[in-house]
Each structure stands twice: as structure tokens, then as C-alpha cells.
Design a protein around this motif. Structure first.
Motif, PDB file in Angstrom:
ATOM      1  N   TYR A  89      61.785  57.228  49.270  1.00 21.82           N
ATOM      2  CA  TYR A  89      61.342  57.375  50.880  1.00 21.82           C
ATOM      3  C   TYR A  89      61.873  58.700  51.361  1.00 21.82           C
ATOM      4  O   TYR A  89      60.945  59.673  51.898  1.00 21.82           O
ATOM      5  CB  TYR A  89      61.594  56.342  51.675  1.00 21.82           C
ATOM      6  CG  TYR A  89      61.347  56.065  53.035  1.00 21.82           C
ATOM      7  CD1 TYR A  89      60.116  56.027  53.632  1.00 21.82           C
ATOM      8  CD2 TYR A  89      62.402  56.696  53.998  1.00 21.82           C
ATOM      9  CE1 TYR A  89      60.028  56.347  54.909  1.00 21.82           C
ATOM     10  CE2 TYR A  89      62.082  57.079  55.313  1.00 21.82           C
ATOM     11  CZ  TYR A  89      60.990  56.698  55.740  1.00 21.82           C
ATOM     12  OH  TYR A  89      60.834  56.933  57.011  1.00 21.82           O
ATOM     13  N   THR A  90      63.109  59.202  51.222  1.00 22.83           N
ATOM     14  CA  THR A  90      63.528  60.222  51.714  1.00 22.83           C
ATOM     15  C   THR A  90      63.001  61.374  51.231  1.00 22.83           C
ATOM     16  O   THR A  90      62.497  62.681  51.509  1.00 22.83           O
ATOM     17  CB  THR A  90      65.104  60.166  51.668  1.00 22.83           C
ATOM     18  OG1 THR A  90      65.617  59.091  52.301  1.00 22.83           O
ATOM     19  CG2 THR A  90      65.631  61.543  52.107  1.00 22.83           C
ATOM     20  N   ASP A  91      62.785  61.109  49.895  1.00 24.82           N
ATOM     21  CA  ASP A  91      62.303  62.400  48.919  1.00 24.82           C
ATOM     22  C   ASP A  91      60.678  62.768  49.470  1.00 24.82           C
ATOM     23  O   ASP A  91      60.270  63.716  49.778  1.00 24.82           O
ATOM     24  CB  ASP A  91      62.059  61.963  47.399  1.00 24.82           C
ATOM     25  CG  ASP A  91      61.297  63.118  46.578  1.00 24.82           C
ATOM     26  OD1 ASP A  91      61.943  64.256  46.786  1.00 24.82           O
ATOM     27  OD2 ASP A  91      60.312  62.666  46.072  1.00 24.82           O
ATOM     28  N   ILE A  92      59.991  61.602  49.712  1.00 20.42           N
ATOM     29  CA  ILE A  92      58.574  61.980  49.848  1.00 20.42           C
ATOM     30  C   ILE A  92      58.510  62.541  51.448  1.00 20.42           C
ATOM     31  O   ILE A  92      57.609  63.501  51.891  1.00 20.42           O
ATOM     32  CB  ILE A  92      57.876  60.231  50.046  1.00 20.42           C
ATOM     33  CG1 ILE A  92      57.836  59.959  48.522  1.00 20.42           C
ATOM     34  CG2 ILE A  92      56.529  60.766  50.578  1.00 20.42           C
ATOM     35  CD1 ILE A  92      57.486  58.516  48.454  1.00 20.42           C
ATOM     36  N   ARG A  93      59.482  61.771  52.314  1.00 17.85           N
ATOM     37  CA  ARG A  93      59.258  62.376  53.609  1.00 17.85           C
ATOM     38  C   ARG A  93      59.818  63.725  53.819  1.00 17.85           C
ATOM     39  O   ARG A  93      59.176  64.664  54.698  1.00 17.85           O
ATOM     40  CB  ARG A  93      60.025  61.520  54.656  1.00 17.85           C
ATOM     41  CG  ARG A  93      59.801  59.931  54.902  1.00 17.85           C
ATOM     42  CD  ARG A  93      58.346  60.062  55.465  1.00 17.85           C
ATOM     43  NE  ARG A  93      58.742  60.370  56.979  1.00 17.85           N
ATOM     44  CZ  ARG A  93      57.796  60.293  57.945  1.00 17.85           C
ATOM     45  NH1 ARG A  93      56.412  59.814  57.625  1.00 17.85           N
ATOM     46  NH2 ARG A  93      58.032  60.391  59.255  1.00 17.85           N
TER      47      ARG A  93
END
Length: 306
Positions: A89-93
Motif C-alpha cells: 500500500y505504501t509503495d503504491i501511494r
């Protein structure tokens, strides 16, 4: 879209949620995070319904996460899922994309949306050895002595019941390491499929998967040295087909019992999703029968309304 942390697409098995999520991702330049408890395992492709062909839309590959991240035979759990989810999630955001969480494992999905605080319970070999000769009925009764059995998947197999007892025994006497993740603001879309159509799709899909080589897939996994009990642990296709391969069920018994079990599983999924609504998570239900373009337009309108 940035007003939401993510979009969630959920629904019962055979509702076409992955196809829906991938088309939405195509139109939104988004990436998929799987919310399926079994698609994390490598080599378990047909039985878990990965349908990786769905992740190609109009010639464009749709990036996906948390599929094929563990070996068959491992015992992945929800505590690990939370960590892996938040990494993805953090990577995508951070790359300026919108995550789309897609799956049918209600507990996994709710754990990240609501920011569950979970216990990381280590394996207790002595306890497992003391329980290994008990019947599933005995294990179920023992687990019920710890807590009400709301989640029947805990006692789908003896190994699952033993793991559930292990967790209850540990948390009774140990201050445990806990995850602390914030709840996420998600637009939640549910695929609403009429019950009889869902049942028909489940039966047709089971026949198709058997024709595509699901039995051979499971034989191949067993031939690699994975213990049959470790496949039976995963339930549904891996439980009944393994029993067939072992000669404990005829083909007709395997098909009939598995078909019934999948129908029951879909019913439990819907019960969980309705429970999510009662616990304060608003799900926008969209009819499966609506054409794809119209469904995507409905989601985009809901995003704009935010």
C-alpha cells in the motif's frame, strides 16, 4: 480519487470481482492488492482461482501485489498479511497511484480497513503434538471452551482448529506483540450477484477448473514433497482434491462434497460482508449483471461525490 486512501472491491467467490477490479484499475491507472488468503501461495494457481489472465486489459498489464509471495505448504496468517499489505500500500501511494484492494477474504480485508490490532502467535510444538490425535469434533469442542465459534472456518480442518486453539492458549497468558496500523478510508464496492446465478457460476467454474488441470496441479504439489495434510489445511479445493488423490474419496464424492463446500463458503462470505456493514463499513453494492462500462462509471461517480 485522492480523498480516499484506496478503493475496495469485494464479493463472494465466482462473482467476477477480479475482472471488475482489473478493468477499474485500467481506467484509473491503479494497482491491485489481493485480499485473498490463499492466492499468496506459489503453484496453487487453478485451485485458488488466480485467473492471472484477468490482469491484462486491452493489452495493458495491470500491476498486482500479494500473489505468489509464499511457498505452498507455508502457514501464512493475517498478522503477516497486515504487514505485507501495508508495504504494498505504501509503495503504491508513494508512486502516486491508487491502490485497489480486491478479494473475498472478509477477515483479511476488514483487518486492514479497520486497522485491527492483532497478536503475533508463535508455533507451540508441544501443544500441537498433544492435540494431533484428537478428532475434529474434539478439537471443535476444545476451541469452543475458549470462545464462541463465530468463524466456522476455524474448524474447517483439524489443522485450522489446532492453530486456533494455539492462538487462544497463547493470548490467555502472554503479553503479545501487536500490530498498530491506522484504519483506512476506503470506497468499498461489493459485487451483488443473484444467489442462483452465483450457484450456477460456482458449479460451472468448478467443472472448468477440473478440466483445466486442477487435479494435476495438486498432484504436482504433492510430488514436490508437500505433505497431504498441509494441502488439506487450505480447505475447499485443496482439501477435497487431495482426499481424492489419496484414494479416500471417489471422483463423484469429491466433486459433490467440494461443490457443496464452495456454496457454503460463498454463503459465509456474504454473512461476513453483511457483518462488516453492521460494524460500520459502508458497502456500495453494484449488480453483477450491469455491463462493465456502466459499473465503472458508477464507481467513478461515487468517487466524484466524495
Amino acid at each position: 480519487m485522492k480523498q480516499y486512501d484506496l478503493i475496495t472491491i469485494l464479493g463472494p467467490t465466482a462473482s467476477g470481482k477480479t475482472t471488475f477490479a482489473c478493468h477499474l484499475a485500467y481506467h484509473s491507472d491503479a494497482e491491485i492488492i489481493s485480499g485473498d488468503s490463499r492466492q499468496v501461495y506459489r503453484s496453487m494457481d487453478i485451485g485458488t482461482g488466480k485467473d492471472l489472465g484477468d490482469y491484462m486489459v486491452e493489452g495493458k498489464p495491470i500491476p498486482y501485489h500479494l500473489i505468489d509471495i509464499r511457498d505452498a505448504g507455508d502457514k501464512y496468517n493475517i498478522f503477516e498479511y497486515q504487514h505485507d499489505f501495508h508495504k504494498a500500500y505504501t509503495d503504491i501511494r508513494q508512486r502516486g497511484k491508487m491502490p485497489i484492494l480486491c478479494g473475498g477474504s472478509g477477515l483479511y480485508i476488514e483487518s486492514v480497513l479497520r486497522g485491527y490490532s492483532l497478536v503475533n502467535v508463535p508455533e507451540n510444538k508441544a501443544l500441537r503434538e498433544s492435540l494431533q490425535n484428537k478428532s475434529l469434533e474434539e478439537l471443535t469442542a476444545l476451541l469452543a471452551s475458549y470462545k464462541p465459534l463465530h468463524n466456522t472456518t476455524d474448524v474447517d480442518t483439524a489443522q485450522r482448529a489446532i492453530r486456533a486453539i494455539e492462538i487462544e492458549e497463547y493470548t490467555k497468558s502472554h503479553p503479545a506483540e501487536r500490530n498498530e496500523f491506522p484504519p483506512l478510508n476506503s470506497l468499498i464496492i461489493g459485487v451483488d450477484i443473484e444467489r442462483e446465478l452465483r450457484r450456477q457460476r460456482i458449479t460451472n467454474r468448478l467443472k472448468a477448473r477440473l478440466e483445466e488441470g486442477m487435479i494435476e496441479e495438486i498432484r504436482s504439489i504433492l510430488d514436490k514433497g508437500i505433505h497431504p495434510d498441509d494441502l488439506i489445511y487450505y480447505g475447499l479445493e485443496y482439501k477435497y482434491v487431495t482426499l481424492y488423490v489419496q484414494g479416500k474419496l471417489s471422483y463423484e464424492e469429491m466433486f459433490s462434497q467440494l461443490e457443496i463446500a464452495i456454496h457454503q463458503f460463498a454463503k459465509r462470505q456474504m454473512t461476513w460482508f453483511r457483518g462488516m456493514e453492521k460494524r460500520g463499513l459502508h458497502i456500495h453494492w453494484i449488480d453483477y449483471a450491469i455491463p462493465m462500462d456502466a459499473r465503472i462509471a458508477m464507481v467513478q461517480k461515487l468517487i466524484e461525490e466524495k
